[in-house]
Design a protein around this motif. Structure first.
Motif, PDB file in Angstrom:
ATOM      1  N   ASN A 130      -4.064  14.651 -23.879  1.00  0.00           N
ATOM      2  CA  ASN A 130      -3.710  13.245 -23.710  1.00  0.00           C
ATOM      3  C   ASN A 130      -2.232  13.024 -23.979  1.00  0.00           C
ATOM      4  N   GLY A 131      -1.693  12.012 -23.294  1.00  0.00           N
ATOM      5  CA  GLY A 131      -0.307  11.647 -23.499  1.00  0.00           C
ATOM      6  C   GLY A 131      -0.117  10.164 -23.304  1.00  0.00           C
ATOM      7  N   MET A 132       1.043   9.655 -23.670  1.00  0.00           N
ATOM      8  CA  MET A 132       1.345   8.230 -23.546  1.00  0.00           C
ATOM      9  C   MET A 132       1.845   7.925 -22.135  1.00  0.00           C
ATOM     10  N   ARG A 133       1.258   6.896 -21.503  1.00  0.00           N
ATOM     11  CA  ARG A 133       1.731   6.467 -20.185  1.00  0.00           C
ATOM     12  C   ARG A 133       1.336   5.014 -19.967  1.00  0.00           C
ATOM     13  N   ASP A 134       2.054   4.357 -19.065  1.00  0.00           N
ATOM     14  CA  ASP A 134       1.801   2.953 -18.758  1.00  0.00           C
ATOM     15  C   ASP A 134       0.983   2.788 -17.480  1.00  0.00           C
ATOM     16  N   ILE A 135       1.202   3.677 -16.507  1.00  0.00           N
ATOM     17  CA  ILE A 135       0.537   3.564 -15.207  1.00  0.00           C
ATOM     18  C   ILE A 135      -0.395   4.757 -15.040  1.00  0.00           C
ATOM     19  N   PRO A 136      -1.706   4.552 -14.946  1.00  0.00           N
ATOM     20  CA  PRO A 136      -2.646   5.675 -14.926  1.00  0.00           C
ATOM     21  C   PRO A 136      -2.777   6.388 -13.583  1.00  0.00           C
ATOM     22  N   ASN A 137      -2.452   5.721 -12.476  1.00  0.00           N
ATOM     23  CA  ASN A 137      -2.681   6.313 -11.149  1.00  0.00           C
ATOM     24  C   ASN A 137      -1.424   6.223 -10.286  1.00  0.00           C
ATOM     25  N   SER A 138      -0.353   6.809 -10.762  1.00  0.00           N
ATOM     26  CA  SER A 138       0.920   6.735 -10.038  1.00  0.00           C
ATOM     27  C   SER A 138       0.861   7.408  -8.678  1.00  0.00           C
ATOM     28  N   SER A 139       0.018   8.425  -8.541  1.00  0.00           N
ATOM     29  CA  SER A 139      -0.056   9.143  -7.270  1.00  0.00           C
ATOM     30  C   SER A 139      -0.427   8.219  -6.118  1.00  0.00           C
ATOM     31  N   ARG A 140      -1.187   7.162  -6.386  1.00  0.00           N
ATOM     32  CA  ARG A 140      -1.533   6.229  -5.317  1.00  0.00           C
ATOM     33  C   ARG A 140      -0.293   5.564  -4.746  1.00  0.00           C
ATOM     34  N   ALA A 141       0.631   5.204  -5.629  1.00  0.00           N
ATOM     35  CA  ALA A 141       1.855   4.536  -5.183  1.00  0.00           C
ATOM     36  C   ALA A 141       2.715   5.466  -4.334  1.00  0.00           C
ATOM     37  N   VAL A 142       2.916   6.696  -4.793  1.00  0.00           N
ATOM     38  CA  VAL A 142       3.789   7.598  -4.036  1.00  0.00           C
ATOM     39  C   VAL A 142       3.138   8.012  -2.720  1.00  0.00           C
ATOM     40  N   LEU A 143       1.822   8.196  -2.726  1.00  0.00           N
ATOM     41  CA  LEU A 143       1.149   8.582  -1.486  1.00  0.00           C
ATOM     42  C   LEU A 143       1.104   7.433  -0.484  1.00  0.00           C
ATOM     43  N   TYR A 144       1.117   6.205  -0.978  1.00  0.00           N
ATOM     44  CA  TYR A 144       1.224   5.061  -0.079  1.00  0.00           C
ATOM     45  C   TYR A 144       2.516   5.151   0.727  1.00  0.00           C
ATOM     46  N   PHE A 145       3.625   5.383   0.037  1.00  0.00           N
ATOM     47  CA  PHE A 145       4.910   5.471   0.743  1.00  0.00           C
ATOM     48  C   PHE A 145       4.978   6.729   1.618  1.00  0.00           C
ATOM     49  N   TYR A 146       4.319   7.794   1.191  1.00  0.00           N
ATOM     50  CA  TYR A 146       4.301   9.005   2.012  1.00  0.00           C
ATOM     51  C   TYR A 146       3.566   8.737   3.322  1.00  0.00           C
ATOM     52  N   ARG A 147       2.424   8.052   3.238  1.00  0.00           N
ATOM     53  CA  ARG A 147       1.669   7.724   4.460  1.00  0.00           C
ATOM     54  C   ARG A 147       2.468   6.779   5.349  1.00  0.00           C
ATOM     55  N   GLN A 148       3.101   5.777   4.739  1.00  0.00           N
ATOM     56  CA  GLN A 148       3.910   4.851   5.528  1.00  0.00           C
ATOM     57  C   GLN A 148       5.064   5.566   6.221  1.00  0.00           C
ATOM     58  N   MET A 149       5.635   6.561   5.542  1.00  0.00           N
ATOM     59  CA  MET A 149       6.718   7.339   6.157  1.00  0.00           C
ATOM     60  C   MET A 149       6.212   8.071   7.388  1.00  0.00           C
ATOM     61  N   LEU A 150       5.044   8.708   7.275  1.00  0.00           N
ATOM     62  CA  LEU A 150       4.495   9.463   8.404  1.00  0.00           C
ATOM     63  C   LEU A 150       4.178   8.567   9.586  1.00  0.00           C
ATOM     64  N   ASN A 151       3.835   7.307   9.313  1.00  0.00           N
ATOM     65  CA  ASN A 151       3.458   6.376  10.381  1.00  0.00           C
ATOM     66  C   ASN A 151       4.602   5.485  10.835  1.00  0.00           C
ATOM     67  N   ALA A 152       5.778   5.657  10.237  1.00  0.00           N
ATOM     68  CA  ALA A 152       6.910   4.774  10.551  1.00  0.00           C
ATOM     69  C   ALA A 152       7.306   4.889  12.019  1.00  0.00           C
ATOM     70  N   THR A 153       7.713   3.763  12.585  1.00  0.00           N
ATOM     71  CA  THR A 153       8.107   3.732  13.999  1.00  0.00           C
ATOM     72  C   THR A 153       9.609   3.678  14.199  1.00  0.00           C
TER      73      THR A 153
END
Length: 468
Positions: A130-153
């Motif tokens: 265990n460790g100290m953190r404020d945001i438990p699911n940060s991967s969702r945020a970065v993968l959102y932008f990764y998906r948006q990048m792949l779909n960018a027009t």
């Protein structure tokens, strides 16, 4: 004769022509070099910069609470260290052999929150689980932008999303998936070192320093996301004791330290660890340079630079003493001849080659930047100019030999794509000290037009079964 004891005073800042004259003087007058260095060292001890990015790891360590002021029981600290060791894997290159070291999982129950409560305000900020953190699911945020990048027009939208994705990798709290995404970075040493050693072990010209590459346990790496000056004494003890054991440190030796992607060697006080006190504090130095590199990606940094430490690795290497007694730049780094070679492993070709300490780049950086008249830049400009002819003569004398030896080895290194390879000369020895993807490497202008290929990236990791 210049008054070398006064030139580091901003009121007496010399012109470029005067700096060049001082450099010429230092070439021929050892006493002048001694006086120049003494004046510089006297100035360096005068104070600490208020710029966070100018602070080195050893100075930052002095700002932390005393390692001996905490009240957390030693038994708790030792159990947490044991938990972390049970999750650690270290790639070790020593005596020309590459091996992987792991540690036994401790045969004790995991540390519980109630057990930590006995430490009061000195509660450890991590355990093995265990460790100290404020945001438990940060991967969702970065993968959102990764998906948006792949779909960018549009290229503008694509860049916006890519920048946010890469920035998130460096500054957001870690979760298991984000940790694995960071671990896909091919620039990190744990990726390219084993293939490189396959080639090095089949020849006799190039050497590689003895090296240990740690895959940092997730809860420990999460400390790079916490305020460095907020670390508790118990956390510092855990960090340093863990590194002493996981790297098998010897207090009688000197070490060179870095993250998997970043050495911070441009302030060499961050990179070289020497003496028993520093070796015992090595863990907090590694944490600081990783923390500092992550802060470069912060929206508050000017400019914002991501990718400097997109890695989940820490590295400890043997320190290679300078055989030539060269003068130093960057607060203690011997100015040795280095070579950057661009290669294509697919075609087995050398694409280009350049002096690592390129004269135009170095003189521009030291002599014409906004900070050109600061003591550090003034010192390094003069030292570089005094050594420039020696560096370039040695480079030209060995250029074709180094190029050919690299070319002969390419077929024995199981990597693909285009890379840069850095070679450091030390006397008659040639050490391969670093590699990086060619498209992200400086000095790529030495590659003829049309040969450098765009970088293809894939940040989607193969998910370990334990996470499925």
């Amino acid at each position: 004769m210049f008054n070398l004891t006064q030139i580091f005073n901003p009121k007496n800042a010399p012109t470029i022509m005067q700096k060049d004259e001082i450099a010429t003087l230092l070439k021929t007058t050892p006493e002048a070099l001694d006086a120049f260095e003494a004046a510089y060292q006297k100035q360096e001890s005068a104070g600490v910069s208020d710029n966070f990015f100018d602070i080195n790891a050893k100075t930052a360590a002095s700002f932390l609470p005393s390692r001996h002021a905490g009240v957390c029981p030693d038994e708790i600290i030792e159990r947490i260290v044991a938990e972390l060791l049970g999750k650690a894997k270290v790639l070790v290159y020593r005596d020309d052999e590459l091996s992987t070291i792991s540690f036994p999982t401790p045969d004790i129950p995991p540390i519980t929150p109630s057990e930590l409560s006995v430490a009061g305000e000195d509660i450890p900020q991590l355990t093995g689980n265990n460790g100290m953190r404020d945001i438990p699911n940060s991967s969702r945020a970065v993968l959102y932008f990764y998906r948006q990048m792949l779909n960018a027009t549009s290229e503008e939208e694509k860049k916006f999303c890519y920048d946010h994705f890469r920035q998130g990798l460096d500054i957001l709290d870690l979760d298991p998936l984000l940790y694995e995404i960071i671990g896909t970075n091919r620039n990190s040493m744990g990726y390219w070192l084993p293939p490189l050693l396959t080639g090095v072990q089949r020849q006799s010209f190039f050497k590689v320093p003895e090296t240990s590459v740690l895959k940092v346990p997730l809860t420990l790496l999460q400390l790079t996301r916490l305020p460095y000056d907020g670390l508790h004494p118990s956390t510092i003890k855990i960090l340093n004791q863990f590194c002493m054991k996981v790297f098998g440190l010897d207090v009688r030796k000197d070490y060179f330290i870095k993250t998997g992607t970043y050495s911070s060697k441009y302030d060499f006080r961050n990179a070289k660890v020497t003496g028993e006190k520093e070796v015992r504090e090595l863990g907090e130095y590694l944490l600081f340079i990783h923390f500092q590199a992550c802060r470069m990606a912060s929206p508050l940094a000017t400019p914002t630079i991501y990718g400097v430490s997109t890695t989940n690795e820490w590295v400890v290497r043997e320190f290679i003493p300078d055989k030539g007694n060269r003068p130093c730049i960057y607060n203690g780094m011997p100015l040795r001849t280095e070579y950057r070679i661009f290669v294509d492993f697919d075609t087995k070709a050398v694409l280009g080659m350049n002096p690592y300490w390129d004269p135009d780049v170095m003189k521009q950086r030291f002599g014409y930047g906004r900070d050109a008249n600061t003591p550090n830049m003034l010192h390094d400009y003069v030292i570089y100019r005094a050594q420039e002819d020696i560096l370039m003569e040695e480079y030209r004398r060995n250029e074709l030999l180094v190029r050919e030896k690299i070319r002969e080895m390419l077929g024995d290194i199981p990597l693909d794509g285009q890379w840069s390879i850095d070679v450091m000369q030390n006397g008659d020895d040639f050490y391969i000290i670093d590699m990086a993807l060619a498209a992200t490497s400086a000095l790529s202008e030495c590659v003829p037009p049309g040969l450098l290929k765009p970088l293809k990236e894939n940040w989607l990791p193969v998910i370990p079964k334990a996470m499925n």
